[in-house]
Design a protein around this motif. Sequence first.
Motif, mmCIF file in Angstrom:
data_model
loop_
_atom_site.group_PDB
_atom_site.id
_atom_site.type_symbol
_atom_site.label_atom_id
_atom_site.label_comp_id
_atom_site.label_asym_id
_atom_site.label_seq_id
_atom_site.Cartn_x
_atom_site.Cartn_y
_atom_site.Cartn_z
ATOM 1 N N ASP A 186 0.843 -1.194 0.000
ATOM 2 C CA ASP A 186 0.000 0.000 0.000
ATOM 3 C C ASP A 186 0.875 1.239 0.000
ATOM 4 O O ASP A 186 1.899 1.291 0.691
ATOM 5 N N LEU A 187 0.467 2.245 -0.788
ATOM 6 C CA LEU A 187 1.222 3.489 -0.909
ATOM 7 C C LEU A 187 0.511 4.606 -0.160
ATOM 8 O O LEU A 187 -0.719 4.624 -0.059
ATOM 9 N N GLY A 188 1.285 5.534 0.371
ATOM 10 C CA GLY A 188 0.713 6.681 1.071
ATOM 11 C C GLY A 188 1.680 7.845 1.069
ATOM 12 O O GLY A 188 2.853 7.705 0.719
ATOM 13 N N LYS A 189 1.158 9.020 1.482
ATOM 14 C CA LYS A 189 2.020 10.204 1.573
ATOM 15 C C LYS A 189 1.556 11.163 2.675
ATOM 16 O O LYS A 189 1.948 12.316 2.679
ATOM 17 N N SER A 190 0.741 10.681 3.604
ATOM 18 C CA SER A 190 0.263 11.551 4.670
ATOM 19 C C SER A 190 0.113 10.742 5.950
ATOM 20 O O SER A 190 0.172 9.506 5.941
ATOM 21 N N VAL A 191 -0.082 11.453 7.060
ATOM 22 C CA VAL A 191 -0.261 10.800 8.348
ATOM 23 C C VAL A 191 -1.536 9.953 8.356
ATOM 24 O O VAL A 191 -1.553 8.832 8.856
ATOM 25 N N GLN A 192 -2.620 10.489 7.775
ATOM 26 C CA GLN A 192 -3.874 9.737 7.721
ATOM 27 C C GLN A 192 -3.715 8.474 6.885
ATOM 28 O O GLN A 192 -4.258 7.414 7.229
ATOM 29 N N ASP A 193 -2.962 8.568 5.769
ATOM 30 C CA ASP A 193 -2.694 7.372 4.961
ATOM 31 C C ASP A 193 -2.000 6.304 5.793
ATOM 32 O O ASP A 193 -2.313 5.109 5.694
ATOM 33 N N PHE A 194 -1.038 6.728 6.617
ATOM 34 C CA PHE A 194 -0.285 5.770 7.428
ATOM 35 C C PHE A 194 -1.219 5.046 8.397
ATOM 36 O O PHE A 194 -1.129 3.815 8.570
ATOM 37 N N VAL A 195 -2.128 5.787 9.052
ATOM 38 C CA VAL A 195 -3.071 5.170 9.985
ATOM 39 C C VAL A 195 -3.978 4.174 9.254
ATOM 40 O O VAL A 195 -4.167 3.037 9.699
ATOM 41 N N ASN A 196 -4.521 4.593 8.117
ATOM 42 C CA ASN A 196 -5.430 3.719 7.361
ATOM 43 C C ASN A 196 -4.725 2.449 6.905
ATOM 44 O O ASN A 196 -5.291 1.351 6.966
ATOM 45 N N ILE A 197 -3.489 2.580 6.424
ATOM 46 C CA ILE A 197 -2.742 1.416 5.931
ATOM 47 C C ILE A 197 -2.465 0.442 7.071
ATOM 48 O O ILE A 197 -2.608 -0.780 6.922
ATOM 49 N N ALA A 198 -2.044 0.953 8.232
ATOM 50 C CA ALA A 198 -1.734 0.079 9.367
ATOM 51 C C ALA A 198 -2.961 -0.730 9.785
ATOM 52 O O ALA A 198 -2.871 -1.944 10.021
ATOM 53 N N ILE A 199 -4.111 -0.057 9.869
ATOM 54 C CA ILE A 199 -5.339 -0.744 10.272
ATOM 55 C C ILE A 199 -5.769 -1.750 9.206
ATOM 56 O O ILE A 199 -6.127 -2.893 9.508
ATOM 57 N N LYS A 200 -5.709 -1.336 7.946
ATOM 58 C CA LYS A 200 -6.123 -2.217 6.845
ATOM 59 C C LYS A 200 -5.279 -3.486 6.786
ATOM 60 O O LYS A 200 -5.791 -4.600 6.678
ATOM 61 N N GLN A 201 -3.962 -3.326 6.878
ATOM 62 C CA GLN A 201 -3.086 -4.487 6.749
ATOM 63 C C GLN A 201 -3.193 -5.403 7.965
ATOM 64 O O GLN A 201 -3.071 -6.622 7.830
ATOM 65 N N ALA A 202 -3.409 -4.841 9.141
ATOM 66 C CA ALA A 202 -3.589 -5.680 10.328
ATOM 67 C C ALA A 202 -4.846 -6.541 10.179
ATOM 68 O O ALA A 202 -4.853 -7.728 10.520
ATOM 69 N N LYS A 203 -5.925 -5.919 9.659
ATOM 70 C CA LYS A 203 -7.154 -6.687 9.432
ATOM 71 C C LYS A 203 -6.936 -7.768 8.378
ATOM 72 O O LYS A 203 -7.418 -8.894 8.520
ATOM 73 N N GLU A 204 -6.191 -7.417 7.324
ATOM 74 C CA GLU A 204 -5.953 -8.399 6.259
ATOM 75 C C GLU A 204 -5.146 -9.583 6.781
ATOM 76 O O GLU A 204 -5.456 -10.740 6.475
ATOM 77 N N LEU A 205 -4.130 -9.314 7.592
ATOM 78 C CA LEU A 205 -3.332 -10.414 8.151
ATOM 79 C C LEU A 205 -4.179 -11.274 9.085
ATOM 80 O O LEU A 205 -4.075 -12.511 9.067
ATOM 81 N N SER A 206 -5.016 -10.625 9.909
ATOM 82 C CA SER A 206 -5.866 -11.385 10.821
ATOM 83 C C SER A 206 -6.840 -12.264 10.044
ATOM 84 O O SER A 206 -7.073 -13.427 10.396
#
Length: 737
Positions: free
Chosen positions: A476-496
């Motif tokens: 996942d690509l990002g360039k802002s603080v909000q992007d970082f939060v969304n990516i972390a939550i999304k990938q954690a859910k995907e791994l779970s």
Amino acid sequence: MVVALAFVIVAILIFSFVVLAQQITSLTNASYHLAENQIDNVSNQVSYFYDNYKKMGTILSVSPNLVEYADYGKLEAEHSRPEAHTLSKEMLQLLNVYGQSINTVAAYFPSSDSVVTMSRQLHSSNKGLFFDSHPGLAPEELDKMFSGRYQGLAMVQEGRKTWMVQKVTTVNGNLSYILIEYNLGESVRQIIANTERILILVGNDDGLLYTNTLASPDKSFSQILQNAADGAMVLDQNYIACYKDTNIDGISVIVGVSSHEIDSIRRQLFLLILITSATVGGSLVFLLYNLRGQIFLPVEKLVTSFQKEDLDTRNALAAISQNISTIEDNRNQLLRERDYLVPVTMGRLIYRIVLDPEDSQNLNRASSCLSIMGISPEQHFAVFSISLVEDADKFFSGQTLAEHGLSRMNFFLDNVLRDLLFAHYPGFVVPVGTTHYEVLVLCPPDAADEVQNAGKELLGFFEECFSVLFNMTGVDLGKSVQDFVNIAIKQAKELSFRSFWGESAEGEPSEDAVSGAFYTYCNMIRRLITGLSMENYDKVWQNLDSLLTKALPVDERNVKNTRYRMYAMTAFLVTSIEEYLGGEREFIESNGFEARLYEADNISDYRKRMRAILQEIVEYKAQNTFVSGRMEDVRRYLLEHYLDSSLSVAAVAEEFGISISYLSRSFKEAFDVNLLEYIQRLRIEQAKKLLRTQTVQSVAKEVGFWEAQALTRAFKKYEGLAPADYKRFLEKEQTWT
């Protein structure tokens, strides 16, 4: 004979005067040489210590504990906070690293009006225990200090001790001041063993920061510095001095050597001239007899003294060299610890983001992570996550490396990625959990495929060499603080999710997990949604039965596992249905799809509820298919009513009986412009016509704006200038024509 004797006496006197003058010149040069030898040592040491003080303040300024504590208000800080205790421990740790000549480290927080020192937390009620001892650091003095030319760093002198003050602003705009007290004199005494004949002054344009003399100079530091630059003596003509600028905040160093011995020789020479002029003939014998005792012996002693001081200086330099070697070793140790602390700190921040996705502090935590990585705003980054699924040989399970303090898995992942990816783009391997690792890479958007390929090579390497299996998310690509939060939550859910669907009833990885069961379920749900889109409802019911039979087998005996599978299937199906409906979340929530599926008592009940929900979706789509063809009717309605000030997106949606989100999305797809923007542009075009003959206030009301300021904002947004300026332009144009 008498004349000859007189000439001899004169010649002897001239010779004596020349010798004395040469000795004075030699002593002066030796003094300058000694001052020049010392200036480099002192300035380098001063620069080194001041740089350490700044580094110490910089490290504290990015501490998550300091940032979180700075955001507390006065009421919250009235009680002991765990962040304050941890911050005190950080101060003590940094004191062990940079603590040479540092006496005190503290932090003042204006938002809570409290102070955190190395030993305790002082509330607003007892902060006087600190500020009464240091009146120069009172809150009002700090405000005055940074209202002038100082913006982020300042120094305050208190007697022989100096405070370095650093101003820090958090993401939420709250202030804190980092206060470091140091005693430069201790460091200087380590450089120069004998400081009785050597003067040392350290200061800047604001004044004197340090001197090794007991008496304060009667001139400002700027005047003393100017005298040293002009080659003149400093401090009442008592020292031969030279100066050097450091590389820190305009600080300069002056080193002077006492001219007392040289002045003594000059006085003796002057006295000699007077005596010999009065008693040339009678003092010749006495002068020749005592010349060596009065002149040359003091000079020899002075030279011997200089030689001894030169030896002392060499010994001091050797000791300094040894100290620098020790400091370099400490620095290397700190860098090794940083390689451990940075990933661990980032991992704890990301873990807290994932643990509570709705926490209001998540943006601050993400900002701290990006700051630690050195990522500036609007700079692109890529993220992918991996989790350990199987470690057949137990090679990585619970193993740590004492030398690094990291888990063995973290150490191997970091070193392999250094060759595969980090050699081209900077990045970190961050331990989020015991088996969950997040890889953050600073790279441009077009490098996503390269990052993805590196991740696949990484998994292949571990599988081949260590018989280890991983789950890996996409990049996942990002360039802002909000992007970082969304990516972390999304990938954690995907791994779970992947971990869940890859487990059998006994909790061990099954063959389905290894062969890609996750993708099997994805394809089955995709075929189900495709059937809905093509209105092939017989195929929909068939695909639903196949999906539920495979995902929720009726012979499953583990009730808890069955319940978890139903929950996961619900989340996946509802997400897919929402995408199929084009983001119609209101329809899903109003009909309670998720709650109805979660409340299913058993697999059979779950099948019935799922069939009923799909039937409702089919009926909903059939009922609303005519809406998309009415966008032209919406546009005509807007052309007729855009001058009405009560016209809004909600009013239009209510007029046509459709939801706000569906109306906005459909209008954008039909005309490639947002509905609200379309209304605003219609009003602006009409306003441009009316401005030729009417005032801005009357035009605003006539074209549908509530007030003139609203018209001005919209006019500037779409036309690039204010309506009043546009009106003046029309008037000038009319005058020219």
